[in-house]
Design a protein around this motif. Structure first.
Motif, mmCIF file in Angstrom:
data_model
loop_
_atom_site.group_PDB
_atom_site.id
_atom_site.type_symbol
_atom_site.label_atom_id
_atom_site.label_comp_id
_atom_site.label_asym_id
_atom_site.label_seq_id
_atom_site.Cartn_x
_atom_site.Cartn_y
_atom_site.Cartn_z
ATOM 1 N N ALA A 89 -12.890 -15.518 -4.230
ATOM 2 C CA ALA A 89 -13.385 -14.298 -4.872
ATOM 3 C C ALA A 89 -12.740 -13.054 -4.274
ATOM 4 C CB ALA A 89 -14.904 -14.220 -4.740
ATOM 5 N N GLY A 90 -12.589 -13.017 -2.945
ATOM 6 C CA GLY A 90 -11.963 -11.853 -2.309
ATOM 7 C C GLY A 90 -10.506 -11.699 -2.692
ATOM 8 N N LEU A 91 -9.768 -12.813 -2.687
ATOM 9 C CA LEU A 91 -8.365 -12.747 -3.087
ATOM 10 C C LEU A 91 -8.240 -12.331 -4.551
ATOM 11 C CD1 LEU A 91 -5.376 -13.240 -2.471
ATOM 12 C CD2 LEU A 91 -5.723 -15.652 -3.063
ATOM 13 N N GLY A 92 -9.096 -12.892 -5.406
ATOM 14 C CA GLY A 92 -9.058 -12.516 -6.814
ATOM 15 C C GLY A 92 -9.360 -11.041 -7.030
ATOM 16 N N PHE A 93 -10.324 -10.513 -6.273
ATOM 17 C CA PHE A 93 -10.667 -9.089 -6.413
ATOM 18 C C PHE A 93 -9.497 -8.203 -6.015
ATOM 19 C CE2 PHE A 93 -12.230 -5.170 -4.435
ATOM 20 C CZ PHE A 93 -12.895 -4.606 -5.512
ATOM 21 N N LEU A 94 -8.821 -8.522 -4.911
ATOM 22 C CA LEU A 94 -7.685 -7.709 -4.465
ATOM 23 C C LEU A 94 -6.537 -7.762 -5.464
ATOM 24 C CD1 LEU A 94 -7.609 -8.519 -0.632
ATOM 25 C CD2 LEU A 94 -8.475 -6.451 -1.756
ATOM 26 N N LEU A 95 -6.234 -8.962 -5.983
ATOM 27 C CA LEU A 95 -5.141 -9.081 -6.945
ATOM 28 C C LEU A 95 -5.476 -8.366 -8.256
ATOM 29 C CD1 LEU A 95 -4.080 -12.816 -6.434
ATOM 30 C CD2 LEU A 95 -2.870 -10.772 -5.684
ATOM 31 N N ALA A 96 -6.711 -8.541 -8.728
ATOM 32 C CA ALA A 96 -7.096 -7.880 -9.974
ATOM 33 C C ALA A 96 -7.095 -6.363 -9.816
ATOM 34 C CB ALA A 96 -8.475 -8.363 -10.424
ATOM 35 N N LEU A 97 -7.573 -5.878 -8.677
ATOM 36 C CA LEU A 97 -7.573 -4.435 -8.436
ATOM 37 C C LEU A 97 -6.150 -3.891 -8.383
ATOM 38 C CD1 LEU A 97 -9.194 -1.873 -7.792
ATOM 39 C CD2 LEU A 97 -9.052 -2.501 -5.363
ATOM 40 N N GLY A 98 -5.256 -4.626 -7.706
ATOM 41 C CA GLY A 98 -3.865 -4.181 -7.646
ATOM 42 C C GLY A 98 -3.201 -4.180 -9.014
ATOM 43 N N GLY A 99 -3.476 -5.217 -9.828
ATOM 44 C CA GLY A 99 -2.893 -5.257 -11.162
ATOM 45 C C GLY A 99 -3.409 -4.150 -12.055
ATOM 46 N N LEU A 100 -4.736 -3.888 -11.997
ATOM 47 C CA LEU A 100 -5.300 -2.806 -12.807
ATOM 48 C C LEU A 100 -4.773 -1.450 -12.349
ATOM 49 C CD1 LEU A 100 -9.025 -3.954 -13.179
ATOM 50 C CD2 LEU A 100 -7.309 -3.802 -14.985
ATOM 51 N N TRP A 101 -4.663 -1.264 -11.040
ATOM 52 C CA TRP A 101 -4.165 0.011 -10.523
ATOM 53 C C TRP A 101 -2.715 0.243 -10.950
ATOM 54 C CZ3 TRP A 101 -7.051 3.698 -8.295
ATOM 55 C CH2 TRP A 101 -6.398 4.761 -7.683
ATOM 56 N N SER A 102 -1.953 -0.845 -11.034
ATOM 57 C CA SER A 102 -0.538 -0.717 -11.407
ATOM 58 C C SER A 102 -0.344 -0.382 -12.874
ATOM 59 C CB SER A 102 0.205 -2.021 -11.081
ATOM 60 O OG SER A 102 0.139 -2.318 -9.701
ATOM 61 N N THR A 103 -1.383 -0.549 -13.695
ATOM 62 C CA THR A 103 -1.260 -0.167 -15.104
ATOM 63 C C THR A 103 -1.369 1.341 -15.301
ATOM 64 O OG1 THR A 103 -3.655 -0.440 -15.474
ATOM 65 C CG2 THR A 103 -2.246 -2.359 -15.834
ATOM 66 N N PHE A 104 -1.921 2.050 -14.330
ATOM 67 C CA PHE A 104 -2.122 3.495 -14.464
ATOM 68 C C PHE A 104 -1.157 4.314 -13.623
ATOM 69 C CE2 PHE A 104 -6.276 1.461 -15.194
ATOM 70 C CZ PHE A 104 -6.513 1.887 -16.494
ATOM 71 N N THR A 105 -0.661 3.723 -12.551
ATOM 72 C CA THR A 105 0.263 4.450 -11.687
ATOM 73 C C THR A 105 1.213 3.451 -11.037
ATOM 74 O OG1 THR A 105 0.439 5.989 -9.819
ATOM 75 C CG2 THR A 105 -1.264 4.303 -9.695
ATOM 76 N N GLY A 106 2.356 3.950 -10.588
ATOM 77 C CA GLY A 106 3.328 3.079 -9.960
ATOM 78 C C GLY A 106 2.902 2.668 -8.561
ATOM 79 N N THR A 107 2.932 1.382 -8.281
ATOM 80 C CA THR A 107 2.619 0.844 -6.963
ATOM 81 C C THR A 107 3.769 -0.049 -6.513
ATOM 82 O OG1 THR A 107 1.489 -1.128 -7.802
ATOM 83 C CG2 THR A 107 0.162 0.884 -7.561
ATOM 84 N N PHE A 108 3.627 -0.598 -5.313
ATOM 85 C CA PHE A 108 4.673 -1.498 -4.816
ATOM 86 C C PHE A 108 4.756 -2.761 -5.660
ATOM 87 C CE2 PHE A 108 0.859 -3.100 -2.882
ATOM 88 C CZ PHE A 108 1.062 -4.459 -2.771
ATOM 89 N N LEU A 109 3.681 -3.080 -6.401
ATOM 90 C CA LEU A 109 3.717 -4.258 -7.266
ATOM 91 C C LEU A 109 4.676 -4.061 -8.434
ATOM 92 C CD1 LEU A 109 -0.107 -5.114 -7.431
ATOM 93 C CD2 LEU A 109 1.635 -6.188 -5.997
ATOM 94 N N ASN A 110 4.834 -2.815 -8.878
ATOM 95 C CA ASN A 110 5.730 -2.548 -10.000
ATOM 96 C C ASN A 110 7.201 -2.673 -9.621
ATOM 97 O OD1 ASN A 110 3.238 -0.329 -10.484
ATOM 98 N ND2 ASN A 110 3.812 -1.571 -12.253
ATOM 99 N N ARG A 111 7.500 -2.739 -8.336
ATOM 100 C CA ARG A 111 8.892 -2.816 -7.906
ATOM 101 C C ARG A 111 9.455 -4.224 -8.033
ATOM 102 N NH1 ARG A 111 7.948 0.516 -2.222
ATOM 103 N NH2 ARG A 111 7.099 2.438 -3.179
ATOM 104 N N VAL A 112 8.602 -5.209 -8.162
ATOM 105 C CA VAL A 112 9.034 -6.602 -8.292
ATOM 106 C C VAL A 112 8.746 -7.052 -9.714
ATOM 107 C CG1 VAL A 112 8.788 -8.955 -7.413
ATOM 108 C CG2 VAL A 112 8.524 -6.997 -5.864
ATOM 109 N N LEU A 113 9.704 -7.709 -10.326
ATOM 110 C CA LEU A 113 9.583 -8.113 -11.725
ATOM 111 C C LEU A 113 8.363 -9.002 -11.932
ATOM 112 C CD1 LEU A 113 10.940 -8.146 -14.546
ATOM 113 C CD2 LEU A 113 12.137 -10.228 -13.801
#
Length: 346
Positions: free
Chosen positions: A108-132
Motif C-alpha cells: 500500500a505504501g509503495l502504491g501510494f508513492l507511485l500513484a502520487l508521483g504519477g498524478l503529480w507528473s500530469t500537472f507539472t514536470g518531475t524527474f519521472l517525466n525525464r525517463v520515457l
C-alpha cells in the motif's frame, strides 16, 4: 461471494454495452498508429496529415508501436496472476503467512508513492517525466498496487482462517466433562442453563458486504486510472518509436534505391544534393529530370522524397503530387553504385 470478481464481471458487462470491444481496440490502434506516423514524418519536418493516410495505414503502424508494450504488459499481468493464485492457495490450505501483516502495508505504501508521483507528473514536470514512460507507468502501477493491497486486506487479513486456543472444537466445547457437574450425556440435576461464553476479543469479524454500486464505482475508478496511465505510456512509446524509426531510416539512406524524378515542368527543387537536368529533346514527354532522391513513402496521391544529402540542420523533404505530370524511375543506391565503380576500376 467475492465482491471483486463479481463487480469486475458486472463492470465488464456495462463497458461492453457502452462500447463494443472491437470498436474500442480499433480506436486505440488508430490512435497509436497516428502518433507513430506523426512523429516519424515530423522528424523530416513533414506534417503527416497532408499525406492522406487511411485507416489501414495507421493500423499497420500501430503494430510497430505496440509490440513491446503489449508483450511487457501481458507478461507482467501473467506473472501477477500466477503470484496471486499461489498466495491464495497457500492461505486456503491453512498455511499461516505472518509476512502478510508486513506485506500489505508495504504494498500500500509503495502504491501510494507511485500513484502520487504519477498524478503529480500530469500537472507539472518531475524527474519521472525525464525517463520515457516512467510517469504514466508510475500512475498505473501505483493504483494497481493500492487496489491489490486493499483486496488482500479485505480477503486475507480480515477473513483469514482462525482456530481456537487449547484444542477447542469448532462448536466451542473442549471435548471433556463440563465444569457445571453435568454428566457427559447432558442430563443435569436441575441446574440452570449457562449462557454461552463470549467470543474472545481478538476473534476476526466477518467483513461487511458493500453495496454493488460502491464496488462498481471503485472498480471503475481503478480501471480508468490504470487505463489512462497505460494509454499515456503507450502514446509516449509510440512517439519514441516513430522518431527512432526515422533516425534508423536516415542512417540507412545511402543503401536505399535511388528514385529519379521526371517532370513535365520545372519543379525548382533546390535541395542540397539534388541535380536538375533539362532534356534537350523537345519530343520528350518529361522535360526535366531530378537525381539524388530516395522515396520514403507513397501514400494516396502523394510521393514523399528525401534527398540523399538530407541533414537535420537544413534538410528538406519533398511532397510531390502523384499525377500524369511526374513519374519515378528507380535505380541502384549510391552505395551500390560506388561499390560497382570500385570493382570496375583498374
Amino acid at each position: 461471494m467475492n465482491e471483486g470478481s463479481g463487480g469486475l464481471g458486472r463492470l465488464g458487462t456495462i463497458v461492453g454495452a457502452i462500447a463494443a470491444p472491437t470498436s474500442l481496440i480499433t480506436a486505440l490502434l488508430y490512435y497509436f498508429g497516428y502518433y507513430h506516423a506523426y512523429w516519424f514524418f515530423a522528424y523530416f519536418r513533414v506534417n503527416s496529415t497532408v499525406l492522406g493516410f487511411g485507416m489501414a495505414d495507421y493500423l499497420m503502424r500501430s503494430l510497430d508501436a505496440l509490440w513491446i508494450p503489449m508483450t511487457v504488459t501481458a507478461t507482467a499481468g501473467l506473472l501477477a496472476f500466477w503470484g496471486h493464485d499461489l498466495l491464495r492457495h497457500r492461505i486456503a490450505a491453512g498455511t499461516r503467512l505472518p509476512a502478510l501483516r508486513y506485506l500489505i502495508p508495504a504494498v500500500a505504501g509503495l502504491g501510494f508513492l507511485l500513484a502520487l508521483g504519477g498524478l503529480w507528473s500530469t500537472f507539472t514536470g518531475t524527474f519521472l517525466n525525464r525517463v520515457l514512460t516512467l510517469a504514466p507507468l508510475s500512475l498505473s502501477v501505483g493504483v494497481t498496487l493500492l487496489a491489490y493491497a486493499l483486496h488482500l486486506r479485505r480477503t486475507f487479513a480480515v477473513g483469514g482462517p482462525s482456530s481456537g486456543e487449547g484444542g477447542a472444537d469448532s462448536d466451542g466445547s473442549d471435548g471433556g466433562d463440563s465444569d457445571d457437574g453435568r454428566d457427559g450425556d447432558g442430563d443435569g440435576d436441575g441446574d440452570e442453563p449457562t449462557a454461552p461464553a463470549p467470543a474472545p476479543p481478538d476473534a476476526p469479524s466477518a467483513p461487511l458486504s458493500r453495496p454493488e454500486w460502491a464496488v462498481l464505482v471503485e472498480l471503475a475508478v481503478v480501471f480508468v486510472l490504470v487505463g489512462l496511465g497505460l494509454v499515456w505510456a503507450a502514446n509516449d512509446y509510440a512517439a519514441s518509436v516513430g522518431v527512432t524509426r526515422a533516425q534508423r531510416f536516415l542512417n540507412g539512406l545511402p543503401d536505399y534505391p535511388s528514385a529519379v524524378l521526371y517532370s513535365k515542368d520545372s519543379l525548382s527543387i533546390g535541395a542540397p544534393g539534388v541535380r536538375e537536368t533539362r532534356c534537350d529533346d523537345r519530343r520528350a514527354a518529361y522535360g526535366y529530370r531530378y537525381d539524388g532522391l530516395a522515396l520514403i513513402l507513397q501514400s494516396g496521391d502523394q510521393y514523399v522524397l528525401l534527398p540523399y544529402g538530407w541533414t537535420r540542420a537544413d534538410g528538406v523533404a519533398l511532397v510531390i503530387a502523384r499525377n500524369d505530370s511526374v513519374r519515378l524511375e528507380f535505380g541502384p543506391s549510391p552505395s551500390a553504385r560506388s561499390a560497382a565503380a570500385r570493382s570496375h576500376s583498374c
